[in-house]
Design a protein around this motif. Structure first.
Motif, PDB file in Angstrom:
ATOM      1  N   ALA A  12      38.854  12.027  69.335  1.00 16.27           N
ATOM      2  CA  ALA A  12      37.785  12.933  69.764  1.00 16.27           C
ATOM      3  C   ALA A  12      38.272  13.960  70.794  1.00 16.27           C
ATOM      4  O   ALA A  12      37.616  14.980  71.014  1.00 16.27           O
ATOM      5  CB  ALA A  12      36.614  12.137  70.339  1.00 16.27           C
ATOM      6  N   ASP A  13      39.430  13.714  71.411  1.00 15.97           N
ATOM      7  CA  ASP A  13      40.000  14.647  72.389  1.00 15.97           C
ATOM      8  C   ASP A  13      40.646  15.866  71.736  1.00 15.97           C
ATOM      9  O   ASP A  13      40.931  16.857  72.414  1.00 15.97           O
ATOM     10  CB  ASP A  13      41.083  13.954  73.236  1.00 15.97           C
ATOM     11  N   GLN A  14      40.919  15.788  70.435  1.00 14.58           N
ATOM     12  CA  GLN A  14      41.699  16.815  69.734  1.00 14.58           C
ATOM     13  C   GLN A  14      41.205  18.249  69.981  1.00 14.58           C
ATOM     14  O   GLN A  14      41.991  19.094  70.396  1.00 14.58           O
ATOM     15  CB  GLN A  14      41.724  16.508  68.238  1.00 14.58           C
ATOM     16  N   PRO A  15      39.936  18.569  69.733  1.00 15.04           N
ATOM     17  CA  PRO A  15      39.504  19.965  69.932  1.00 15.04           C
ATOM     18  C   PRO A  15      39.662  20.423  71.379  1.00 15.04           C
ATOM     19  O   PRO A  15      40.110  21.543  71.633  1.00 15.04           O
ATOM     20  CB  PRO A  15      38.026  19.951  69.525  1.00 15.04           C
ATOM     21  N   GLY A  16      39.343  19.556  72.324  1.00 13.69           N
ATOM     22  CA  GLY A  16      39.444  19.928  73.734  1.00 13.69           C
ATOM     23  C   GLY A  16      40.865  20.146  74.189  1.00 13.69           C
ATOM     24  O   GLY A  16      41.147  21.071  74.958  1.00 13.69           O
ATOM     25  N   LEU A  17      41.779  19.322  73.703  1.00 10.22           N
ATOM     26  CA  LEU A  17      43.170  19.514  74.132  1.00 10.22           C
ATOM     27  C   LEU A  17      43.769  20.765  73.500  1.00 10.22           C
ATOM     28  O   LEU A  17      44.532  21.477  74.148  1.00 10.22           O
ATOM     29  CB  LEU A  17      44.016  18.262  73.906  1.00 10.22           C
ATOM     30  N   ILE A  44      48.962  13.853  67.019  1.00 10.20           N
ATOM     31  CA  ILE A  44      49.295  13.180  68.283  1.00 10.20           C
ATOM     32  C   ILE A  44      49.804  11.763  68.009  1.00 10.20           C
ATOM     33  O   ILE A  44      50.823  11.344  68.544  1.00 10.20           O
ATOM     34  CB  ILE A  44      48.067  13.140  69.231  1.00 10.20           C
ATOM     35  N   GLY A  45      49.100  11.037  67.155  1.00  8.18           N
ATOM     36  CA  GLY A  45      49.488   9.659  66.863  1.00  8.18           C
ATOM     37  C   GLY A  45      50.872   9.546  66.260  1.00  8.18           C
ATOM     38  O   GLY A  45      51.702   8.752  66.712  1.00  8.18           O
ATOM     39  N   THR A  50      54.312   6.615  69.113  1.00  5.15           N
ATOM     40  CA  THR A  50      55.256   5.717  68.454  1.00  5.15           C
ATOM     41  C   THR A  50      56.301   5.278  69.472  1.00  5.15           C
ATOM     42  O   THR A  50      56.545   5.982  70.467  1.00  5.15           O
ATOM     43  CB  THR A  50      55.951   6.414  67.269  1.00  5.15           C
ATOM     44  N   GLY A  51      56.903   4.129  69.249  1.00  4.75           N
ATOM     45  CA  GLY A  51      57.934   3.635  70.164  1.00  4.75           C
ATOM     46  C   GLY A  51      57.400   3.513  71.577  1.00  4.75           C
ATOM     47  O   GLY A  51      56.347   2.921  71.802  1.00  4.75           O
ATOM     48  N   THR A  52      58.107   4.133  72.513  1.00  5.87           N
ATOM     49  CA  THR A  52      57.710   4.067  73.926  1.00  5.87           C
ATOM     50  C   THR A  52      56.830   5.249  74.331  1.00  5.87           C
ATOM     51  O   THR A  52      56.578   5.466  75.507  1.00  5.87           O
ATOM     52  CB  THR A  52      58.954   4.037  74.839  1.00  5.87           C
ATOM     53  N   GLY A  53      56.375   6.018  73.354  1.00  8.17           N
ATOM     54  CA  GLY A  53      55.605   7.221  73.650  1.00  8.17           C
ATOM     55  C   GLY A  53      54.178   6.958  74.087  1.00  8.17           C
ATOM     56  O   GLY A  53      53.674   5.832  74.047  1.00  8.17           O
ATOM     57  N   GLY A  54      53.521   8.044  74.487  1.00  7.93           N
ATOM     58  CA  GLY A  54      52.120   7.971  74.901  1.00  7.93           C
ATOM     59  C   GLY A  54      51.570   9.370  75.089  1.00  7.93           C
ATOM     60  O   GLY A  54      52.326  10.344  75.172  1.00  7.93           O
ATOM     61  N   PHE A  55      50.254   9.466  75.139  1.00  7.12           N
ATOM     62  CA  PHE A  55      49.591  10.757  75.385  1.00  7.12           C
ATOM     63  C   PHE A  55      48.330  10.458  76.180  1.00  7.12           C
ATOM     64  O   PHE A  55      47.536   9.605  75.783  1.00  7.12           O
ATOM     65  CB  PHE A  55      49.224  11.435  74.050  1.00  7.12           C
TER      66      PHE A  55
END
Length: 163
Positions: A12-17, A44-45, A50-55
């Motif tokens: 749901a954050d997609q449009p705002g970001l 984003i996903g 993936t791995g050690t990632g994050g957002f």
């Protein structure tokens, strides 16, 4: 204005970001870049989670006011990407940028990362000061790991050893 709340990205954050990042890049800094030039923003996903990632996303009054991402590039290294803060939430008093970076650094330590890299443009002078204040050191493009996801607009690069 409510104090921002920082949480992991949800769809749901997609449009705002997208609104936040593109408005800063294009309107504030005059960088000729589109969402299509940044395919990571539409996945984003797949790109970051993936791995050690994050957002992570900072929200205030149901509006995205900040973003920061961690891209796993292998070898216990990651790239700091997509750090953007809305103009009305910038500065030491607001604390949004520092809170976003603190969350990312805590995640990096928890996930066993040893080094973070980032690329930015020469135009983001305030960002340069912020990164340097937080221990990032300027490096040459030649010093970047081969897996670093370099953007065409990146002209200045940093490294941080994660404690």
């Amino acid at each position: 204005m409510a104090a921002p709340i920082i949480a992991p990205f949800v769809p749901a954050d997609q449009p705002g970001l997208l609104d936040l990042i593109l408005s800063i890049q294009r309107d504030e800094y005059g960088i000729a870049i589109t969402a299509a030039d940044q395919p990571d923003l539409s996945d984003i996903g797949g790109f970051y989670l993936t791995g050690t990632g994050g957002f992570w996303v900072a929200r205030s009054d149901d509006r995205v006011v900040g973003t920061i991402a961690l891209k796993d590039i292998g070898d216990r290294r990651a790239a700091l990407r997509k750090m953007f803060v809305a103009t009305d939430h910038r500065g030491r008093a607001a604390g949004v940028a520092q809170a976003l970076l603190d969350i990312l650094l805590a995640a990096a330590r928890t996930r066993g990362l040893t080094e973070l890299y980032l690329g930015t443009t020469d135009r983001f002078v305030a960002a340069h000061r912020f990164y340097e204040k937080n221990g990032f050191v300027v490096i040459s493009a030649d010093a970047l790991p081969p897996a670093f996801p370099r953007m065409a607009v990146d002209t200045r690069f940093y490294r941080l050893t994660v404690a």
